[in-house]
Design a protein around this motif. Structure first.
Motif, PDB file in Angstrom:
ATOM      1  N   UNK A  21      39.215   5.655 -60.250  1.00  0.00           N
ATOM      2  CA  UNK A  21      38.322   6.268 -59.747  1.00  0.00           C
ATOM      3  C   UNK A  21      37.344   5.834 -59.364  1.00  0.00           C
ATOM      4  N   UNK A  22      35.950   6.432 -58.902  1.00  0.00           N
ATOM      5  CA  UNK A  22      34.841   5.901 -57.993  1.00  0.00           C
ATOM      6  C   UNK A  22      33.860   7.090 -57.726  1.00  0.00           C
ATOM      7  N   UNK A  23      33.313   6.683 -58.487  1.00  0.00           N
ATOM      8  CA  UNK A  23      32.196   7.649 -58.444  1.00  0.00           C
ATOM      9  C   UNK A  23      30.897   7.587 -57.979  1.00  0.00           C
ATOM     10  N   UNK A  24      30.754   8.097 -56.840  1.00  0.00           N
ATOM     11  CA  UNK A  24      29.925   7.903 -55.229  1.00  0.00           C
ATOM     12  C   UNK A  24      28.425   8.780 -56.168  1.00  0.00           C
ATOM     13  N   UNK A  25      27.178   8.587 -56.268  1.00  0.00           N
ATOM     14  CA  UNK A  25      26.736   8.641 -56.046  1.00  0.00           C
ATOM     15  C   UNK A  25      25.276   8.779 -55.783  1.00  0.00           C
ATOM     16  N   UNK A  26      24.597  10.212 -54.846  1.00  0.00           N
ATOM     17  CA  UNK A  26      24.109   9.656 -53.997  1.00  0.00           C
ATOM     18  C   UNK A  26      22.751   9.261 -54.062  1.00  0.00           C
ATOM     19  N   UNK A  27      21.362   9.295 -52.783  1.00  0.00           N
ATOM     20  CA  UNK A  27      19.790   9.192 -53.392  1.00  0.00           C
ATOM     21  C   UNK A  27      19.342   9.964 -53.320  1.00  0.00           C
ATOM     22  N   UNK A  28      17.917  10.170 -53.399  1.00  0.00           N
ATOM     23  CA  UNK A  28      16.782  11.056 -53.154  1.00  0.00           C
ATOM     24  C   UNK A  28      16.349  10.927 -52.201  1.00  0.00           C
ATOM     25  N   UNK A  29      15.882  11.983 -51.874  1.00  0.00           N
ATOM     26  CA  UNK A  29      16.433  13.857 -51.643  1.00  0.00           C
ATOM     27  C   UNK A  29      17.923  14.416 -51.284  1.00  0.00           C
ATOM     28  N   UNK A  30      18.905  13.818 -51.802  1.00  0.00           N
ATOM     29  CA  UNK A  30      20.319  14.102 -49.959  1.00  0.00           C
ATOM     30  C   UNK A  30      21.317  14.697 -50.933  1.00  0.00           C
ATOM     31  N   UNK A  31      22.358  14.450 -50.834  1.00  0.00           N
ATOM     32  CA  UNK A  31      23.472  15.051 -51.245  1.00  0.00           C
ATOM     33  C   UNK A  31      24.820  14.238 -50.975  1.00  0.00           C
ATOM     34  N   UNK A  32      26.104  14.669 -51.463  1.00  0.00           N
ATOM     35  CA  UNK A  32      26.856  13.853 -51.788  1.00  0.00           C
ATOM     36  C   UNK A  32      27.238  13.499 -50.292  1.00  0.00           C
ATOM     37  N   UNK A  33      26.727  14.061 -49.935  1.00  0.00           N
ATOM     38  CA  UNK A  33      27.721  14.153 -48.229  1.00  0.00           C
ATOM     39  C   UNK A  33      27.006  12.775 -47.412  1.00  0.00           C
ATOM     40  N   UNK A  34      26.370  11.935 -47.927  1.00  0.00           N
ATOM     41  CA  UNK A  34      26.051  10.814 -47.066  1.00  0.00           C
ATOM     42  C   UNK A  34      26.580   9.749 -47.229  1.00  0.00           C
ATOM     43  N   UNK A  35      27.726   9.860 -48.932  1.00  0.00           N
ATOM     44  CA  UNK A  35      28.742   9.148 -48.779  1.00  0.00           C
ATOM     45  C   UNK A  35      30.174   9.939 -47.664  1.00  0.00           C
ATOM     46  N   UNK A  36      30.193  10.798 -47.141  1.00  0.00           N
ATOM     47  CA  UNK A  36      31.234  10.744 -46.434  1.00  0.00           C
ATOM     48  C   UNK A  36      31.791   9.871 -45.778  1.00  0.00           C
TER      49      UNK A  36
END
Ligand code: MLT
Length: 269
Positions: A21-36
């Motif tokens: 499992x890799x948990x991708x945690x986004x920056x501020x003030x963004x959302x998970x899609x920054x890791x697409x």
């Protein structure tokens, strides 16, 4: 996207693939899609888990929470709850960008047994200076008055390298849309939480998991020189500077970031 009930809210989480499992945690003030790009690259061979932090993207919070502050510790508690809810039963590789890195320190502190390794992108260990904290509280008031565009206007020009902003303006547009999609209350509450976050420098010497640090060469928010200092303080860690990228290195130069992550994953097994 699944929606998981947690105390005082609901967390949206994208979980894809099987394996480590890799948990991708986004920056501020963004959302998970920054890791697409990373979800696409690692969501086949690993279990990519990419939540929206409380109040952001598809995650909600109660009105009571909205009027107060969202701390890095509260975000870490939510992540712990959702990992249990989606049956992640082995330690994760925690990959956080910027504020996601601030949350990583709290997650490691509270849930050490659930961390296999750390990937820290464009972040820092130190807390805010008094000036930086005051600036956040001022921005919180502006966001509550003017809406999320006040945060977009204050931050966008510093998130992306000028070269990339010119050659790939769609990245700036994507970031703007992410910021405008968040509620003013969540942005303000998170600014208050970040302003109070603890200095995590003292814990660096005791970090005992494999750690990769990544930073864009043009990062103006968490500069590469500062991340190198953090890397020096973590025994056995590895630092990779990403060319042609600013603070949003996983979006701006996803190939270089994915290569660094891939090599790190091979090394940590
Ligand atoms: C982020 O990208 O998460 C923010 O720039 C963090 C911060 O403002 O310190």
């Amino acid at each position: 996207m699944q929606h998981i009930a947690v105390p005082n809210g609901t967390i949206g989480v994208l979980a894809q693939g099987k394996g480590v499992p890799i948990l991708f945690v986004h920056g501020f003030p963004l959302n998970h899609s920054m890791w697409q790009s990373q979800i696409d690259a690692f969501g086949q061979t690993c279990r990519a888990v990419a939540p929206d932090l409380r109040g952001f993207g598809e995650s909600n919070m109660t009105a009571a929470t909205a009027t107060s502050k969202l701390t890095m510790e509260a975000f870490a508690d939510d992540l712990h709850a959702i990992l249990q809810a989606i049956n992640v039963d082995r330690p994760v590789i925690f990959c956080g960008l910027s504020m996601g890195g601030y949350v990583a320190w709290q997650f490691l502190r509270k849930f050490r047994a659930q961390v296999k390794a750390l990937i820290l992108c464009d972040t820092r260990a130190a807390g805010d200076t008094p000036e930086a904290a005051a600036g956040r509280l001022k921005l919180a008031e502006q966001v509550l008055t003017l809406g999320p565009s006040a945060a977009a206007d204050a931050m966008l020009s510093r998130l992306v390298s000028p070269k990339i902003a010119e050659s790939r303006p769609e990245i700036v547009s994507e970031l703007r849309a992410m910021i405008l999609g968040n509620s003013p209350a969540a942005i303000a509450a998170t600014l208050r939480g970040m302003a109070e976050r603890p200095d995590c420098t003292p814990m660096l010497a005791s970090v005992d998991v494999p750690t990769l640090l990544i930073c864009g060469e043009d990062d103006k928010i968490t500069p590469a020189a500062e991340m190198r200092t953090v890397a020096h303080a973590i025994r056995g860690s590895q630092f990779v500077e990403i060319p042609n990228a600013g603070h949003m290195s996983p979006m701006e130069n996803s190939n270089a970031v994915n290569t660094a992550i891939n090599q790190f994953l091979k090394a940590v097994g």
